[in-house]
Design an enzyme around this catalytic site. Structure first.
Site, short mmCIF file in Angstrom:
data_model
loop_
_atom_site.label_atom_id
_atom_site.label_comp_id
_atom_site.label_asym_id
_atom_site.label_seq_id
_atom_site.Cartn_x
_atom_site.Cartn_y
_atom_site.Cartn_z
N SER A 161 0.86 -1.19 0.00
CA SER A 161 0.00 0.00 0.00
C SER A 161 0.89 1.23 0.00
O SER A 161 2.00 1.22 0.54
CB SER A 161 -0.88 0.02 1.25
OG SER A 161 -1.53 1.27 1.36
N TYR A 211 -2.40 -1.49 10.23
CA TYR A 211 -2.44 -1.74 8.79
C TYR A 211 -1.16 -1.21 8.12
O TYR A 211 -0.50 -1.93 7.37
CB TYR A 211 -3.67 -1.06 8.20
CG TYR A 211 -3.81 -1.18 6.70
CD1 TYR A 211 -4.28 -2.36 6.12
CD2 TYR A 211 -3.50 -0.12 5.86
CE1 TYR A 211 -4.43 -2.47 4.74
CE2 TYR A 211 -3.64 -0.22 4.48
CZ TYR A 211 -4.11 -1.40 3.93
OH TYR A 211 -4.24 -1.51 2.56
P1 NDP Z 1 -11.72 -5.87 -0.83
O1 NDP Z 1 -12.13 -5.96 0.60
O2 NDP Z 1 -12.54 -5.06 -1.76
O3 NDP Z 1 -11.55 -7.34 -1.42
C1 NDP Z 1 -10.82 -8.25 -0.67
C2 NDP Z 1 -10.70 -9.56 -1.39
O4 NDP Z 1 -9.87 -10.39 -0.59
C3 NDP Z 1 -11.98 -10.29 -1.56
O5 NDP Z 1 -11.88 -11.11 -2.69
C4 NDP Z 1 -12.06 -11.13 -0.28
O6 NDP Z 1 -12.82 -12.32 -0.43
C5 NDP Z 1 -10.61 -11.48 -0.09
N1 NDP Z 1 -10.26 -11.66 1.30
C6 NDP Z 1 -10.54 -10.85 2.35
N2 NDP Z 1 -10.07 -11.39 3.48
C7 NDP Z 1 -9.46 -12.54 3.11
C8 NDP Z 1 -8.80 -13.55 3.82
N3 NDP Z 1 -8.67 -13.50 5.14
N4 NDP Z 1 -8.30 -14.61 3.14
C9 NDP Z 1 -8.46 -14.70 1.79
N5 NDP Z 1 -9.09 -13.79 1.08
C10 NDP Z 1 -9.59 -12.71 1.73
O7 NDP Z 1 -10.21 -5.30 -0.78
P2 NDP Z 1 -9.35 -4.51 -1.87
O8 NDP Z 1 -9.56 -5.10 -3.19
O9 NDP Z 1 -9.58 -3.05 -1.67
O10 NDP Z 1 -7.87 -4.81 -1.34
C11 NDP Z 1 -7.03 -5.79 -1.92
C12 NDP Z 1 -5.60 -5.53 -1.46
O11 NDP Z 1 -5.21 -4.22 -1.84
C13 NDP Z 1 -5.42 -5.60 0.06
O12 NDP Z 1 -4.17 -6.19 0.36
C14 NDP Z 1 -5.42 -4.14 0.47
O13 NDP Z 1 -4.73 -3.92 1.68
C15 NDP Z 1 -4.70 -3.53 -0.72
N6 NDP Z 1 -4.92 -2.10 -0.87
C16 NDP Z 1 -6.16 -1.60 -1.14
C17 NDP Z 1 -6.33 -0.23 -1.28
C18 NDP Z 1 -7.64 0.39 -1.57
O14 NDP Z 1 -7.73 1.63 -1.53
N7 NDP Z 1 -8.68 -0.37 -1.90
C19 NDP Z 1 -5.20 0.70 -1.13
C20 NDP Z 1 -3.93 0.06 -0.85
C21 NDP Z 1 -3.82 -1.28 -0.73
P3 NDP Z 1 -14.10 -12.67 0.53
O15 NDP Z 1 -15.20 -11.76 0.12
O16 NDP Z 1 -14.40 -14.09 0.29
O17 NDP Z 1 -13.64 -12.40 1.95
#
Ligand code: NDP
Length: 246
Positions: free
Chosen positions: A141, A155
């Site tokens: 991030s 985080y």
């Molecule tokens: P979302 O919450 O929108 O999506 C998360 C995804 O990860 C879903 O597919 C979810 O599946 C899965 N997931 C969540 N928890 C787990 C777990 N414990 N084990 C396996 N799968 C899991 O998140 P984002 O797409 O926004 O974020 C994705 C990555 O990007 C993360 O690492 C986040 O920290 C990073 N990020 C995001 C930013 C943003 O602004 N959005 C900025 C910087 C970094 P399910 O629904 O089945 O739980």
């Protein structure tokens, strides 16, 4: 021939948000793709179906990133199903925004277990199968380098750890011809960080482009790092944040 023809990629947390966009983009570039998810099986199968309708191959595997054995099994299932593993995208991640002094031990452990321990475990399991040309790509991030807002202490700590994990591992496995890189998104419109609401206002204002990013803008960088043209990039922290950290 597409850039990732004959390659197999595993994207953790690939059922929604950034991970789903990465899975679809890697498949569009020719890769066969496995995704993991924690809870939402129907969202995961929708991603698989979209890839299949576009002529690609994909599977979804339930594996909570905090569950060490499930993560190892997901890697083994990917290799057993598709015969190899070329690209690991450590995307699964979560945030529990609140003032640091109010964060419980349970909440801090959850963030650490998913955002950094899960990355360690998945990467170790993947490296058993990866050959020269392999790619380890983590989604860190922009707050792993600079933090403009309060409420993200545990985080940000885990995302800073992803950054140093990337640099350290790149040194250790460079001789195997495997690259290790960290893609650092800024504010991206997903369920985790919606572009609407109070929380979004200061994030948007902090970017140079004065807007949230889209999931496909992160997927494009991941696709480049996964592909053959990034062969001399390793140990890099590639920030895609609309200029938030500029
Ligand atoms: P979302 O919450 O929108 O999506 C998360 C995804 O990860 C879903 O597919 C979810 O599946 C899965 N997931 C969540 N928890 C787990 C777990 N414990 N084990 C396996 N799968 C899991 O998140 P984002 O797409 O926004 O974020 C994705 C990555 O990007 C993360 O690492 C986040 O920290 C990073 N990020 C995001 C930013 C943003 O602004 N959005 C900025 C910087 C970094 P399910 O629904 O089945 O739980």
């Amino acid at each position: 021939m597409s850039k990732l023809t004959d390659k197999v990629a595993l994207v953790t947390g690939g059922s929604r948000g950034i991970g789903a966009a990465i899975a679809k983009r890697l498949a569009a570039d020719g890769a066969t793709v496995a995704i993991t998810y924690a809870k939402d099986a129907s969202a995961a199968s929708a991603v698989v179906k979209t890839i299949e309708l576009d002529g690609g191959k994909a599977i979804a595997i339930q594996a909570d990133a905090a569950d060490v054995e499930a993560v190892k099994r997901a890697v083994e299932t990917t290799v057993a199903t598709f015969g190899r593993l070329d690209v690991l995208v450590n995307n699964a991640g979560t945030a529990i925004p609140k003032p640091f002094e109010e964060a419980t031990l349970e909440e801090m452990n959850r963030v650490i277990d998913i955002n950094i321990r899960g990355v360690y475990v998945a990467t170790q399991a993947a490296l058993k199968h990866m050959k020269s040309g392999g790619r380890i790509i983590s989604i860190g991030s922009a707050v792993g380098e600079r933090v403009a807002a309060p409420g993200l202490v545990p985080y940000a700590g885990t995302k800073g750890a992803v950054k140093m994990f990337t640099q350290a591992l790149a040194r250790e496995i460079g001789s195997r011809g495997i690259t290790v890189n960290n893609v650092q998104p800024g504010p991206i419109d997903t369920d985790l960080n919606p572009a609407s609401g109070d929380w979004a206002v200061p994030q948007k204002a902090a970017t140079a482009l004065d807007r949230y990013g889209r999931v496909d803008e992160i997927a494009a960088m991941v696709a480049f790092v996964a592909g053959p043209e990034s062969s001399y990039i390793t140990g890099a922290n590639l920030t895609v944040d609309g200029g938030m950290n500029a």
